[in-house]
Motif scaffolding. Structure first.
Motif, short mmCIF file in Angstrom:
data_model
loop_
_atom_site.label_atom_id
_atom_site.label_comp_id
_atom_site.label_asym_id
_atom_site.label_seq_id
_atom_site.Cartn_x
_atom_site.Cartn_y
_atom_site.Cartn_z
N LEU A 1 -64.89 12.95 58.46
CA LEU A 1 -64.21 11.52 59.12
C LEU A 1 -64.00 10.24 58.67
O LEU A 1 -63.00 9.50 58.79
CB LEU A 1 -65.75 10.59 59.94
CG LEU A 1 -66.01 11.03 61.84
CD1 LEU A 1 -67.01 10.39 61.10
CD2 LEU A 1 -65.30 10.82 62.11
N VAL A 2 -64.51 10.17 57.30
CA VAL A 2 -63.87 8.88 56.39
C VAL A 2 -61.43 9.54 56.20
O VAL A 2 -61.51 9.03 56.00
CB VAL A 2 -64.45 9.19 55.49
CG1 VAL A 2 -64.47 8.02 53.85
CG2 VAL A 2 -66.15 7.86 55.66
N ALA A 3 -62.28 10.67 54.89
CA ALA A 3 -60.81 11.76 55.25
C ALA A 3 -60.00 11.37 56.15
O ALA A 3 -58.88 10.84 56.21
CB ALA A 3 -61.11 12.93 54.63
N TYR A 4 -60.16 11.37 57.15
CA TYR A 4 -59.25 10.89 59.10
C TYR A 4 -58.78 9.38 58.96
O TYR A 4 -58.17 9.75 59.14
CB TYR A 4 -59.42 12.17 60.16
CG TYR A 4 -59.10 13.11 59.80
CD1 TYR A 4 -57.88 13.77 60.50
CD2 TYR A 4 -59.75 14.45 59.06
CE1 TYR A 4 -58.32 15.55 61.16
CE2 TYR A 4 -59.18 15.77 58.78
CZ TYR A 4 -58.61 15.61 60.42
OH TYR A 4 -58.52 16.92 60.11
N GLY A 5 -60.16 9.33 58.70
CA GLY A 5 -59.47 7.74 59.24
C GLY A 5 -59.06 6.90 58.32
O GLY A 5 -58.52 5.12 58.58
N TYR A 6 -58.91 7.38 56.71
CA TYR A 6 -58.41 6.42 55.83
C TYR A 6 -57.63 7.21 55.62
O TYR A 6 -55.83 7.40 54.44
CB TYR A 6 -58.59 6.35 54.84
CG TYR A 6 -60.22 5.43 54.72
CD1 TYR A 6 -59.92 3.96 53.70
CD2 TYR A 6 -61.60 6.03 55.21
CE1 TYR A 6 -60.92 3.26 54.08
CE2 TYR A 6 -62.88 4.66 55.38
CZ TYR A 6 -61.90 3.64 54.80
OH TYR A 6 -63.08 2.23 54.61
N ALA A 7 -56.83 8.23 56.30
CA ALA A 7 -55.71 8.74 56.32
C ALA A 7 -54.23 8.63 57.59
O ALA A 7 -54.91 7.57 58.28
CB ALA A 7 -55.54 10.37 56.88
N SER A 8 -52.81 8.34 56.73
CA SER A 8 -51.97 8.08 58.19
C SER A 8 -51.70 9.06 59.19
O SER A 8 -51.98 10.07 58.92
CB SER A 8 -50.99 7.45 57.20
OG SER A 8 -49.64 6.64 58.11
N THR A 9 -51.15 8.49 60.43
CA THR A 9 -51.13 9.55 61.63
C THR A 9 -49.83 9.24 61.11
O THR A 9 -48.64 10.29 62.18
CB THR A 9 -51.49 8.41 62.94
OG1 THR A 9 -50.84 7.40 62.79
CG2 THR A 9 -53.29 9.03 62.81
N PHE A 10 -48.82 8.30 60.54
CA PHE A 10 -47.42 8.53 60.32
C PHE A 10 -46.40 9.70 59.38
O PHE A 10 -47.42 10.06 58.92
CB PHE A 10 -47.04 7.50 59.59
CG PHE A 10 -46.94 5.95 60.36
CD1 PHE A 10 -46.33 5.86 61.78
CD2 PHE A 10 -48.34 5.08 60.33
CE1 PHE A 10 -46.64 4.35 62.08
CE2 PHE A 10 -48.63 4.19 61.15
CZ PHE A 10 -47.50 3.65 62.31
N GLN A 11 -45.86 10.02 59.14
CA GLN A 11 -45.31 11.27 58.99
C GLN A 11 -45.34 10.95 57.94
O GLN A 11 -45.33 11.90 56.91
CB GLN A 11 -43.63 11.44 58.89
CG GLN A 11 -43.93 12.89 61.40
CD GLN A 11 -44.78 13.70 60.35
OE1 GLN A 11 -46.05 14.23 60.36
NE2 GLN A 11 -44.31 15.09 59.57
N ARG A 12 -45.23 9.90 57.47
CA ARG A 12 -44.29 9.07 55.77
C ARG A 12 -45.29 7.56 55.68
O ARG A 12 -45.54 6.82 56.95
CB ARG A 12 -43.19 9.36 55.46
CG ARG A 12 -43.35 8.06 53.82
CD ARG A 12 -41.75 8.33 53.69
NE ARG A 12 -41.81 7.53 52.13
CZ ARG A 12 -40.80 8.28 52.00
NH1 ARG A 12 -39.72 9.00 51.96
NH2 ARG A 12 -40.46 7.49 50.13
N ASP A 13 -46.05 7.59 55.57
CA ASP A 13 -46.81 6.09 54.58
C ASP A 13 -45.96 5.38 54.88
O ASP A 13 -44.93 5.22 54.52
CB ASP A 13 -47.77 6.03 53.82
CG ASP A 13 -48.68 5.01 53.98
OD1 ASP A 13 -49.35 4.46 52.18
OD2 ASP A 13 -48.62 3.58 54.74
#
Length: 519
Positions: free
Chosen positions: A478-490
């Protein structure tokens, strides 16, 4: 001896000129052509000169004198390499006979240089505890010569940033063709410009060698190479097991070996079809941006790099989650967001190292809760940055430390559920207050509003916890996905940061050349 011996001083001058130019142009160097390119083997020259110069010259001289009887010299090599273990005794006897026949000076053994023999430093190695005067160990001269040649063609060396300590890497091939190796090697040397910290160099070497394999495969479209790396759970590891490394601590006049290890290549790079090459190239670039952003001199960054290197070498989910857990607290501790993983790329990695997890990460409830964590942490922080203020109609509270709190409580299921429930309550309540305020202000479709967490989302997550019975793993995901970006590039990764942040390391050749430091 033009064409046989390189001019060390000229190579040194060319290297200085290149780095002076690179420092002057800053981030514009991809669009400009340097006045001179460093010699491709400059770092090897600098490693040999001066501490290993005599040993390298002695081995080269032994080989060079054999030119007058080259067929017999080649026969000596074939005798030596025709069996495993190598037939050193047979090769020595044959070469002794050749020297006698052609009137050549016969040197049976040479001192084993520690540069190419990190386990054979000055001292004594005996099977029994007997007294002996400490001294240099010796090897058959042909063995030493072939190691020097091997260092050039299958090795890579760099000084550690801001020091005279050195790292040497040597390929551990698995099924790598010689022709492909030469092409990959040239691409790898082009990518590995500059220096870094000791752990950072390990990580960059593994990532960039893998990138070099993909680049070479994409350009050449070699069916032989593509067949080897496609459709295999080994991926690029089918070509190369990894990189053996030795860390040499500078002691002034000499160097001492402090560590010997093997750095694994990212086993999650598993292309199935040609189109996958671009995907994995982008993924590796994303990981390189994250690693480059870490400064090994800072304690927290050092620990992050160590955790990431563990993941590269083990390819285990627990190692990946240990890094993403720690990195979640690093992302929003600055006045700008650090580079992030993207959700899609995380899914690719996790599906390759732990396929059953796809049921968790593809769950709608899991993804909606990860979305809520993202909107309350990294996304809320991103909107509050000065350059983003005024772009959104809605601004939410930044929940600093949310990821760390959930991870701490995950060791105890009841406490984790309580902490997660409290967050969901506060999150939905803040959304309700914001909607009420916006309605009073007349905003019908506010830009930047966020969705609530539903009862169904909670039920789905609880069902996953009941099924997997591992709240710590689910919390880490959950934390890994929560702190990741949904954009192809940050979004926060500006074009200026595309310029490689590298350093031309300080010289260790004994005559301080004041090598400039790059950007």
């Amino acid at each position: 001896m033009v064409g046989v011996v390189e001019d060390y001083e000229q190579a040194k001058a060319d290297n200085e000129t290149y780095w002076t130019w690179r420092k002057s142009v800053g981030g514009q160097q991809p669009q400009l052509h340097p006045p001179v390119e460093p010699h491709p083997d400059w770092e090897l020259f600098r490693a040999i000169n001066p501490t290993a110069l005599q040993a390298a010259n002695s081995a080269a001289a032994e080989w060079f004198q054999g030119r007058v009887a080259f067929p017999a010299l080649l026969e000596t090599v074939l005798i030596y390499a025709s069996t495993l273990p190598n037939d050193q005794e047979g090769a020595e006897k044959h070469w002794a006979a050749v020297c006698k026949q052609h009137g050549l000076h016969h040197t049976k053994q040479l001192s084993a240089s520690q540069v190419i023999n990190p386990t054979q430093g000055k001292g004594t190695a005996n099977g029994k505890a007997i007294f002996a005067k400490p001294g240099n160990l010796s090897n058959f001269w042909l063995t030493e010569y072939l190691k020097w040649v091997g260092l050039r063609w299958a090795g890579f060396t760099r000084l550690i940033r801001d020091s005279k300590d050195r790292k040497i890497y040597v390929l551990a091939p698995n099924q790598l063709d010689w022709h492909d190796h030469r092409g990959i090697r040239e691409e790898f040397r082009r990518l590995m410009v500059g220096s870094g910290g000791a752990i950072q160099l390990d990580v960059l070497a593994a990532l960039r060698y893998t990138r070099a394999v993909l680049d070479y495969a994409a350009v050449t479209q070699s069916e032989r190479l593509l067949t080897q790396i496609f459709g295999s759970h080994q991926g690029v590891n089918r070509l190369v097991y990894g990189l053996d490394s030795a860390y040499y601590k500078n002691l002034g006049q000499s160097a001492a070996v402090m560590n010997i290890a093997r750095i694994g290549l990212p086993a999650w790079v598993q292309p199935r079809v040609r189109q996958d090459i671009q995907l994995y190239q982008n993924m590796i670039d994303e990981h390189i941006r994250i690693v480059r952003n870490l400064d090994e001199k800072r304690g927290e960054d050092y620990e992050l790099l160590r955790l990431y290197r563990d993941f590269l070498s083990t390819n285990e989910l627990t190692a990946l989650l240990a890094f993403t857990d720690a990195y979640s607290g690093f992302v929003i501790q600055r006045d700008k967001l650090a580079p992030q993983f993207t959700v899609h790329h995380l899914e690719v990695i996790m599906s390759s190292i732990a396929p059953p997890l796809s049921k968790i990460t593809q769950s709608r409830g899991f993804r909606n809760l990860a979305y809520a964590i993202r909107m309350a942490t990294v996304e809320a922080h991103r909107r509050n940055l000065k350059r983003n203020q005024g772009r959104y109609d809605v601004s939410y509270e930044v929940r600093y430390g949310l990821g760390q709190e959930l991870l701490r409580k995950s060791a105890y299921p009841n406490e984790f559920i309580t902490a997660l429930s409290e967050f969901i309550h506060d999150y939905n309540a803040e959304n309700a207050r914001m909607r009420e305020r916006l309605e009073r202000q007349g905003y019908s479709q506010p830009r930047g509003a966020r969705s609530d967490v539903s009862i169904k989302d909670i039920d789905e997550l609880l069902a996953l916890m009941d099924e997997y019975r591992d709240p710590q793993m689910i919390a880490s995901l959950l934390v890994a996905y929560g702190y990741a970006s949904t954009f192809q590039r940050d979004e926060t990764y500006t074009p200026d940061s595309d310029a490689e942040e590298v350093t031309e390391p300080v010289s260790s050749d004994g005559d301080d050349d004041n090598s400039p430091e790059a950007e």
